[in-house]
Design a protein around this motif. Structure first.
Motif, mmCIF file in Angstrom:
data_model
loop_
_atom_site.group_PDB
_atom_site.id
_atom_site.type_symbol
_atom_site.label_atom_id
_atom_site.label_comp_id
_atom_site.label_asym_id
_atom_site.label_seq_id
_atom_site.Cartn_x
_atom_site.Cartn_y
_atom_site.Cartn_z
ATOM 1 N N LEU A 105 0.741 8.096 -5.598
ATOM 2 C CA LEU A 105 -0.054 6.928 -6.039
ATOM 3 C C LEU A 105 -0.068 5.860 -4.952
ATOM 4 O O LEU A 105 -1.085 5.228 -4.698
ATOM 5 N N GLY A 106 1.082 5.662 -4.302
ATOM 6 C CA GLY A 106 1.187 4.637 -3.259
ATOM 7 C C GLY A 106 0.306 4.970 -2.073
ATOM 8 O O GLY A 106 -0.339 4.087 -1.492
ATOM 9 N N SER A 107 0.242 6.237 -1.712
ATOM 10 C CA SER A 107 -0.579 6.677 -0.594
ATOM 11 C C SER A 107 -2.041 6.307 -0.850
ATOM 12 O O SER A 107 -2.751 5.819 0.031
ATOM 13 N N LYS A 108 -2.484 6.501 -2.082
ATOM 14 C CA LYS A 108 -3.852 6.180 -2.457
ATOM 15 C C LYS A 108 -4.095 4.660 -2.387
ATOM 16 O O LYS A 108 -5.096 4.197 -1.846
ATOM 17 N N LEU A 109 -3.150 3.894 -2.910
ATOM 18 C CA LEU A 109 -3.291 2.429 -2.916
ATOM 19 C C LEU A 109 -3.345 1.879 -1.497
ATOM 20 O O LEU A 109 -4.147 1.012 -1.168
ATOM 21 N N VAL A 110 -2.473 2.394 -0.641
ATOM 22 C CA VAL A 110 -2.425 1.945 0.752
ATOM 23 C C VAL A 110 -3.744 2.309 1.448
ATOM 24 O O VAL A 110 -4.308 1.524 2.205
ATOM 25 N N GLY A 111 -4.271 3.503 1.136
ATOM 26 C CA GLY A 111 -5.537 3.941 1.721
ATOM 27 C C GLY A 111 -6.722 3.091 1.291
ATOM 28 O O GLY A 111 -7.724 3.005 1.988
ATOM 29 N N ASP A 112 -6.606 2.449 0.126
ATOM 30 C CA ASP A 112 -7.685 1.602 -0.388
ATOM 31 C C ASP A 112 -7.676 0.197 0.216
ATOM 32 O O ASP A 112 -8.603 -0.582 -0.006
ATOM 33 N N GLU A 113 -6.612 -0.154 0.933
ATOM 34 C CA GLU A 113 -6.552 -1.500 1.532
ATOM 35 C C GLU A 113 -7.572 -1.601 2.671
ATOM 36 O O GLU A 113 -7.881 -0.595 3.307
#
Ligand SMILES: [Zn+2]
Length: 202
Positions: A105-113
């Protein structure tokens, strides 16, 4: 009285745990209470967190989730943080399943920044900038992986919040002595008196 995001609500000590603590009494499902069941509270939490977490994040603003998708992303991250660190406190260490879910989930959130965003683990000297509340909570959690930090995470026996014990000899017993500590003390006092009264009738 309206609900207030005061210092007590930030007893977790770090953003990741404060976010997990927006649900109270997690280990008693029948009493469990989710402060984010009113979506307006998410935005109010993000604003209050920027004030209360300056010691962790410096002068950073947390962007609250705007779309339905972002709200789901934040709630999923909140639940992943809770599972990962609650399991760790109860003796499971960083277990594979919750760790993998947290990182996914964190990987996705970081990618959305935004691409020009300078992402880093939280630090008190950071000056300015904005980061989504969900990505910030993820990075706050990553910082807790370090064994000396991990062993300082505890569960409050009264409200079941997760908190980071920064006391010198790790002796803190409650998320907040003034709230949960006193409530437990009052309950012990009441129980003792009730028992004495009871025996008086025998
Ligand atoms: Zn507590």
């Amino acid at each position: 009285m309206t609900f207030e995001w005061n210092a007590h609500r930030f007893s977790g000590g770090v953003l990741a745990l404060d976010l997990a603590n927006t649900v109270v009494f997690r280990e008693s499902p029948e009493r469990s209470l989710d402060r984010f069941s009113d979506p307006a509270e998410v935005t109010r939490f993000a604003a209050a967190a920027a004030d209360f977490r300056q010691g962790e994040w410096g002068n950073v603003k947390f962007r609250p989730p705007l779309s339905e998708r972002e709200i789901t992303g934040l709630i999923d991250m909140r639940e992943a943080i809770n599972r990962l660190f609650r399991t760790a406190v109860h003796g499971g260490g960083l277990s594979p399943a919750p760790l993998s879910e947290f990182l996914r989930l964190g990987s996705k959130l970081v990618g959305d920044e935004p691409g020009d965003q300078a992402l880093a683990l939280p630090r008190p000297s950071r000056d300015g900038g904005r980061i989504s509340l969900a990505a910030a909570s993820f990075l706050s959690g990553v910082r807790l992986f370090e064994p000396l930090r991990l062993e300082r995470i505890k569960v409050c026996p009264n409200c079941h919040w997760l908190y980071f014990d920064e006391s010198r000899n790790r002796s803190r017993r409650w998320c907040d002595m003034n709230v949960c500590g006193n409530r437990a003390k009052a309950r012990r006092y009441y129980d003792r008196n009730a028992k004495q009264m009871g025996s008086g009738h025998g």
